[in-house]
Design a protein around this motif. Structure first.
Motif, short mmCIF file in Angstrom:
data_model
loop_
_atom_site.label_atom_id
_atom_site.label_comp_id
_atom_site.label_asym_id
_atom_site.label_seq_id
_atom_site.Cartn_x
_atom_site.Cartn_y
_atom_site.Cartn_z
N ASP A 152 0.82 -1.21 0.00
CA ASP A 152 0.00 0.00 0.00
C ASP A 152 0.86 1.27 0.00
OD1 ASP A 152 -2.79 0.90 0.06
OD2 ASP A 152 -2.26 1.80 2.00
N GLY A 153 2.19 1.10 -0.03
CA GLY A 153 3.08 2.26 -0.07
C GLY A 153 3.33 2.91 1.27
N GLN A 154 2.93 2.26 2.39
CA GLN A 154 3.16 2.81 3.73
C GLN A 154 4.42 2.16 4.31
OE1 GLN A 154 -0.32 3.36 6.29
NE2 GLN A 154 -1.65 2.72 4.61
N TYR A 155 5.56 2.67 3.87
CA TYR A 155 6.83 1.99 4.14
C TYR A 155 7.27 2.09 5.60
CZ TYR A 155 6.75 2.13 -0.91
OH TYR A 155 6.37 2.01 -2.21
N ARG A 156 6.99 3.17 6.25
CA ARG A 156 7.38 3.30 7.66
C ARG A 156 6.57 2.34 8.55
NH1 ARG A 156 10.64 7.73 8.95
NH2 ARG A 156 11.04 9.11 7.17
N LYS A 157 5.27 2.19 8.24
CA LYS A 157 4.46 1.21 8.98
C LYS A 157 4.94 -0.20 8.70
CE LYS A 157 1.21 1.53 11.14
NZ LYS A 157 1.03 1.56 12.61
N CYS A 158 5.35 -0.43 7.46
CA CYS A 158 5.92 -1.74 7.09
C CYS A 158 7.13 -2.03 7.96
CB CYS A 158 6.30 -1.73 5.61
SG CYS A 158 7.31 -3.15 5.09
N MET A 159 8.02 -1.06 8.10
CA MET A 159 9.24 -1.24 8.90
C MET A 159 8.92 -1.46 10.38
SD MET A 159 11.43 1.76 7.00
CE MET A 159 12.85 1.67 8.09
N GLU A 160 7.86 -0.82 10.83
CA GLU A 160 7.45 -0.97 12.24
C GLU A 160 7.11 -2.44 12.55
OE1 GLU A 160 3.47 0.13 14.75
OE2 GLU A 160 4.33 1.76 13.53
N TYR A 161 6.38 -3.09 11.64
CA TYR A 161 6.02 -4.49 11.87
C TYR A 161 7.21 -5.42 11.63
CZ TYR A 161 1.12 -3.65 12.76
OH TYR A 161 -0.05 -3.25 13.36
N LEU A 162 8.07 -5.07 10.69
CA LEU A 162 9.26 -5.89 10.45
C LEU A 162 10.18 -5.89 11.66
CD1 LEU A 162 10.10 -4.89 6.76
CD2 LEU A 162 9.16 -7.06 7.54
N SER A 163 10.21 -4.78 12.39
CA SER A 163 11.07 -4.71 13.58
C SER A 163 10.64 -5.70 14.65
CB SER A 163 11.07 -3.29 14.15
OG SER A 163 9.80 -2.97 14.71
N ARG A 164 9.36 -6.07 14.65
CA ARG A 164 8.88 -7.06 15.61
C ARG A 164 9.43 -8.45 15.30
NH1 ARG A 164 2.46 -5.50 16.52
NH2 ARG A 164 2.71 -3.22 16.47
N ILE A 165 9.84 -8.64 14.05
CA ILE A 165 10.44 -9.92 13.64
C ILE A 165 11.94 -9.89 13.85
CG2 ILE A 165 10.78 -11.52 11.71
CD1 ILE A 165 8.19 -10.37 10.50
N THR A 166 12.57 -8.78 13.43
CA THR A 166 14.03 -8.71 13.48
C THR A 166 14.56 -8.62 14.91
OG1 THR A 166 13.92 -6.31 13.16
CG2 THR A 166 14.22 -7.68 11.20
N THR A 167 13.69 -8.29 15.87
CA THR A 167 14.11 -8.24 17.28
C THR A 167 13.80 -9.53 18.02
OG1 THR A 167 12.00 -7.17 17.84
CG2 THR A 167 13.90 -5.74 17.46
N THR A 168 13.37 -10.56 17.28
CA THR A 168 13.11 -11.86 17.90
C THR A 168 14.37 -12.39 18.56
OG1 THR A 168 11.43 -12.37 16.24
CG2 THR A 168 12.32 -14.22 17.48
N LYS A 169 14.25 -12.86 19.79
CA LYS A 169 15.43 -13.27 20.56
C LYS A 169 16.09 -14.52 20.00
CE LYS A 169 13.87 -11.20 24.91
NZ LYS A 169 13.50 -11.44 26.33
N ASP A 170 15.29 -15.46 19.52
CA ASP A 170 15.85 -16.71 19.01
C ASP A 170 16.01 -16.62 17.50
OD1 ASP A 170 16.58 -19.27 18.35
OD2 ASP A 170 14.98 -20.27 19.46
#
Length: 516
Positions: free
Chosen positions: A376-394
């Motif tokens: 949808d072209g909302q790149y900052r919101k996209c990055m917000e949700y991706l950060s929830r994955i990239t900060t996974t501890k395992d």
């Protein structure tokens, strides 16, 4: 200090009770205690009204001493489980069989052998019908004990028949156990790695799991329900992890058709039926059989109320299946803005089921939401949700998702104009991919392209984009390199950059051309 819900089983149980179960428990507890002021009932009311477990607040509001609280919670926990069992036993054939087995034990202890024997003979046949062979073995063992206790009975024939029955059951249990173990191992491997990443991965999967499945391949006509189910389930995952979605779909259909042929088992193994439907939908989505996918999704949606009404687990599994496949439908049709309308409900679903949702599925939903925002072209919101994955501890849970989340984050950063430290981000992502042993040709091409973006002149950008598009296009049909395209429609993004049109518009055009 508040204690988390996972540390308090009784609080966790109360939070997961339905209104009917809570109402039934209060009636049950009132009869049990004889009055409404029973301490464990007051404790229940306090826990039910609390949003989190707070011991100090409980002690202040309930007439319970601190040293009494552990025993009171344990007593309350047992009574809640007992009341739920009494409420639900009429809806579960397996629970009914266990209840009858308990009755048989009571009669045996009273010396009423004939009555106990009669119950056991009846539930043994029911256990055979449900193919609950573990329970059947327990019943046969109990019957032998009664036969031994019965004076004057000729034991030879009975003993031989019991031995033969146990031998047959043991062979079936062994086959079911081996097939079930294979299915669990394949699925566990997928949860760790995702799809096969190279020919080496595929060779190892075939060498290890292939012989275990081939041993049963020609015997389905002689298999019982559980043997067939575990064989179909194991085979579906075996081919799925290898990117062979045609064969995976074929075995998923057999998996679900098996329940349609044995509708009684659908109520007993509702969770596996739902998982089978989810696997069919996933296969049709990845094979781009959109019409069939929509037909299956519509059928599942119509059956959703009945499935979700069974219990908490059925409601969770069926709703999870609906959410994932409604998003997948948006991906295929390019209706990203429509998909974003589901995000609040998805967030609520994740929050409501946080105690039972695995990290794997939480990451998957976050990634799909991120892709909706990207489309949808909302790149900052996209990055917000991706950060929830990239900060996974395992880092070893769904390594593939963690890797592609970083790649997508790079692309979203570029699109959002946050490219002042792009070189550092690329080095960081490259290091992570190497560490996870998850670097493939598509990722290498993408990283190389992003790395030189800042040094490309404006009049060269279209030629560079076309060159990257031409280099990536052949990988779309590659046996294992194509997995990159399951996570992100990279080619549509590149076409979007070349033409200046939104990604969603590109995907919708392709959809109309493919499915006129």
């Amino acid at each position: 200090m508040a204690i988390t819900e996972k540390q308090e089983p009784v609080f966790d149980l109360i939070r997961n009770m339905t209104k009917a179960e809570k109402r039934n428990f209060k009636l049950y507890a009132t009869r049990l205690a004889g009055n409404h002021e029973a301490k464990f009932l007051l404790l229940f009311d306090q826990l039910e009204a609390s949003e989190e477990y707070d011991e100090a607040r409980i002690l202040a509001r309930c007439p319970i001493k601190k040293e009494q609280l552990p025993n009171m919670k344990a007593h309350l926990y047992r009574q809640i489980l007992t009341s739920i069992r009494l409420l639900n036993v009429q809806h579960s054939e397996t629970m009914q069989l266990r209840e009858q087995l308990d009755f048989a034990q009571i009669l045996y202890d009273k010396g009423l052998y004939r009555q106990s024997h009669k119950i056991l003979e009846k539930i043994r046949e029911q256990a055979y019908t449900l193919e609950d062979y573990g329970l059947a073995l327990e019943i046969i063992d109990f019957l032998e004990k009664i036969e031994t206790a019965t004076i004057g009975r000729d034991m030879t024939g009975t003993s031989d028949r019991a031995y033969q029955a146990v031998a047959r059951l043991c062979r079936s249990v062994e086959a079911v156990s081996e097939l079930s173990n294979t299915a669990v191992r394949v699925y566990s491997l997928y949860n760790q790695l995702g799809y096969a990443r190279s020919q080496k991965d595929i060779d190892l999967i075939v060498q290890y799991f292939g012989p275990r499945l081939e041993a049963y391949a020609g015997r389905t006509g002689k298999m019982n329900f559980h043997e067939k189910f575990n064989y179909y389930r194991a085979s579906a995952w075996y081919y799925y992890i290898q990117h062979n979605f045609v064969l995976s779909y074929r075995f998923s259909r057999r998996w679900v058709d098996l329940f349609h042929e044995n509708p009684r088992m659908k109520g007993v193994m509702y969770d596996e039926y739902i998982r089978g439907c989810a696997q069919i939908l996933e296969g049709l989505y990845l094979m781009r059989k959109h019409r069939q996918f929509c037909e299956w999704l519509d059928v599942f949606e119509r059956g959703f109320p009945a499935l979700a009404g069974l219990n908490n687990t059925a409601a969770y599994l069926s709703q999870r299946t609906l959410i994932i496949n409604r998003i997948n439908r948006c991906f295929t049709e390019g209706t990203f803005s429509e998909g974003l309308g589901m995000v609040p409900a998805i967030e609520e679903f994740i929050a409501r089921n946080r105690r039972i949702m695995s990290v794997h599925y939480r990451m998957l939903l976050y990634y799909k939401i991120a892709c909706l925002y990207f489309g949808d072209g909302q790149y900052r919101k996209c990055m917000e949700y991706l950060s929830r994955i990239t900060t996974t501890k395992d880092p070893h849970i769904r390594r593939d998702l963690q890797c592609f989340a970083r790649i997508l984050n790079l692309i979203a950063s570029y699109e959002a104009g946050i490219d002042y430290n792009l070189d550092y981000q690329i080095r960081s992502v490259y290091s992570f991919l190497v560490k996870m042993n998850d670097m493939n040709a598509v990722q290498q091409e993408m990283l190389a392209f992003l790395k030189k973006l800042n040094s490309i002149y404006a009049d060269q950008i279209k030629d560079e984009l076309k060159g990257l598009y031409d280099r990536l296009k052949p990988y779309e049909s590659h046996p294992y390199e194509r997995r990159a395209f399951y996570y992100l429609d990279i080619l549509s993004w590149l076409e979007s950059l070349q033409t200046g049109r939104p990604v969603a518009e590109i995907i919708r055009r392709k959809f109309r051309e493919e499915f006129p």
